[in-house]
Design an enzyme around this catalytic site. Sequence first.
Site, PDB file in Angstrom:
ATOM      1  N   ILE A   1       0.850  -1.195   0.000  1.00 52.48           N
ATOM      2  CA  ILE A   1       0.000   0.000   0.000  1.00 52.48           C
ATOM      3  C   ILE A   1       0.884   1.243   0.000  1.00 52.48           C
ATOM      4  O   ILE A   1       1.599   1.514   0.961  1.00 52.48           O
ATOM      5  CB  ILE A   1      -0.938   0.016   1.217  1.00 52.48           C
ATOM      6  CG1 ILE A   1      -1.821  -1.236   1.212  1.00 52.48           C
ATOM      7  CG2 ILE A   1      -1.822   1.270   1.190  1.00 52.48           C
ATOM      8  CD1 ILE A   1      -2.715  -1.357   2.439  1.00 52.48           C
ATOM      9  N   HIS A   2       0.823   1.989  -1.087  1.00 52.54           N
ATOM     10  CA  HIS A   2       1.569   3.248  -1.218  1.00 52.54           C
ATOM     11  C   HIS A   2       0.734   4.178  -2.075  1.00 52.54           C
ATOM     12  O   HIS A   2      -0.453   3.948  -2.278  1.00 52.54           O
ATOM     13  CB  HIS A   2       2.961   2.995  -1.817  1.00 52.54           C
ATOM     14  CG  HIS A   2       2.916   2.366  -3.183  1.00 52.54           C
ATOM     15  ND1 HIS A   2       3.137   3.077  -4.339  1.00 52.54           N
ATOM     16  CD2 HIS A   2       2.659   1.090  -3.570  1.00 52.54           C
ATOM     17  CE1 HIS A   2       3.021   2.263  -5.378  1.00 52.54           C
ATOM     18  NE2 HIS A   2       2.729   1.065  -4.943  1.00 52.54           N
ATOM     19  N   GLY A   3       1.343   5.248  -2.588  1.00 54.93           N
ATOM     20  CA  GLY A   3       0.581   6.284  -3.277  1.00 54.93           C
ATOM     21  C   GLY A   3      -0.269   5.793  -4.432  1.00 54.93           C
ATOM     22  O   GLY A   3      -1.433   6.166  -4.571  1.00 54.93           O
TER      23      GLY A   3
ATOM     24  N   ALA B   1      -3.089   3.425  -2.758  1.00 53.56           N
ATOM     25  CA  ALA B   1      -3.999   4.118  -1.839  1.00 53.56           C
ATOM     26  C   ALA B   1      -4.664   5.330  -2.465  1.00 53.56           C
ATOM     27  O   ALA B   1      -5.855   5.581  -2.254  1.00 53.56           O
ATOM     28  CB  ALA B   1      -3.237   4.539  -0.579  1.00 53.56           C
TER      29      ALA B   1
END
Length: 308
Positions: free
Chosen positions: A162-164, A167
Amino acid sequence: MENIVLISHGGMAEGVKVSLEMIVGHQEQVHAVSLKPDGDNLQFEQELNEKMKALNGSTLIIADLLSGTPCNVAVKNYLNVEGVEIIAGMTLSIVIEAVVNQQASIKELVCLAKENIVDVKAGMNKAEQEISEASQEKELSNFSEYAGKENIVNTRIDERLIHGQVAGIWSTSLSTQRIIVANDEAAADPLQKSSLRMAAPSSMRLSVLPVKDAAENIRAGKYGKQRLFLLFKNPKDVLRFIEADGPIKTVNVGNMSYKEGAREVTKSIQVLPEEETIFETIASKGINVTAQLVPNDPSIDFMKKLRG
């Protein structure tokens, strides 16, 4: 952007470039220009202009500090130059995103930079509390009416989990209601689970599960009609999910970082020989394997690219 030029006081620009390449491999299109401790604005301006003249195509300049000499020199020379964009407030996360997602707008990059500045201790404490409360929720006793009717909106391999991109772009564009991270190591690590909860959008539910449990829960219809986003760290976990009768028809390969011995398939995907074999096994089971970094990019046939 076709080129990225990092500019800074002292050695920050070179240091960020080194750190970047530790994570995503060598990047010929990324350059660094520094204002030396014994230099001045004239020295820096000359070096920046020489570097810019040697480049072809669109260029993103990322400066370390708004109103600092490097940023001021860039503004003086390139504010009104077509094909050149300037951002101030250099961080490793924003440079990584600019490299792996060349379609990202300046607005998206700036938003990402803001999102990545967080109070980690406060965020982790809140995440741990949420996980504790979620574990105390009563389990539904019967999911049979939803068995076989899972609503999976995306299945993605992303080493960063989960990162930019996940997310802020993918999950929101698909109106995701629950993100399911299927990875044994993450599921067994309370600290990593808290980090993932902190990184996930607050409006979405999150499950961090061993691969086998994720397959069993989804197959049983445990999540009802929720729009599910399945997230795997590597192709090995995807194959284990499939072998556990996990119900997927397609998988999107997003980010796989550089490792010793890996070869580049796309800018964001570097694959080891043993991972190529795993992908072939996944494809042989009738799974459609695609590559698509962000929703605005075209979806490509990953296996054709891998074999090409």
